[in-house]
Design an enzyme around this catalytic site. Structure first.
Site, PDB file in Angstrom:
ATOM      1  N   HIS A  15      -0.232 -20.196  43.715  1.00 46.60           N
ATOM      2  CA  HIS A  15       0.489 -21.429  43.805  1.00 46.60           C
ATOM      3  C   HIS A  15      -0.171 -22.278  42.713  1.00 46.60           C
ATOM      4  O   HIS A  15      -1.154 -21.962  41.971  1.00 46.60           O
ATOM      5  CB  HIS A  15       0.488 -21.857  44.973  1.00 46.60           C
ATOM      6  CG  HIS A  15       1.640 -21.278  46.049  1.00 46.60           C
ATOM      7  ND1 HIS A  15       2.822 -21.265  45.895  1.00 46.60           N
ATOM      8  CD2 HIS A  15       1.255 -20.132  46.892  1.00 46.60           C
ATOM      9  CE1 HIS A  15       3.330 -20.390  46.694  1.00 46.60           C
ATOM     10  NE2 HIS A  15       2.433 -19.510  47.240  1.00 46.60           N
ATOM     11  N   ALA A  16       0.028 -23.730  42.937  1.00 41.76           N
ATOM     12  CA  ALA A  16      -0.201 -24.779  41.836  1.00 41.76           C
ATOM     13  C   ALA A  16      -1.733 -24.555  41.365  1.00 41.76           C
ATOM     14  O   ALA A  16      -2.053 -24.440  40.042  1.00 41.76           O
ATOM     15  CB  ALA A  16       0.115 -26.062  42.381  1.00 41.76           C
TER      16      ALA A  16
END
Length: 90
Positions: A15-16
């Site tokens: 994820h980010a």
């Protein structure tokens, strides 16, 4: 061309934050590196949007492929990074 399969080590998957750290590291490599699920079309490892679009989860196996200068060194460095818990690397 060289490739290696790696298990995503981050608890949140790619994820980010983990994806951003991975993409930054890929951009520093002398070899061109792609990432994807084994048997599927890979994406450019230097593209944050492409890496995020993989939506790779924790424990998922991904394949890194590299070509060009120091391809094996690039794979080794990126595989170690991807296998680590990048959520904890604050």
């Amino acid at each position: 061309m060289h490739s290696i399969q790696v298990t995503v080590g981050s608890e949140s998957g790619l994820h980010a934050r983990p994806a951003s750290l991975f993409v930054q590291a890929a951009a520093r490599q002398p070899a061109k590196v792609t990432i994807g699920r084994p048997g599927q079309a890979p994406v450019d490892a230097r593209s944050l949007l492409s890496v995020l679009a993989l939506a790779a989860g924790s424990g998922e196996t991904l394949e890194l492929t590299a070509s060009g200068d120091r391809a094996q060194d690039s794979l080794k460095a990126l595989a170690a990074l991807l296998a680590s818990d990048l959520d904890a690397a604050a």
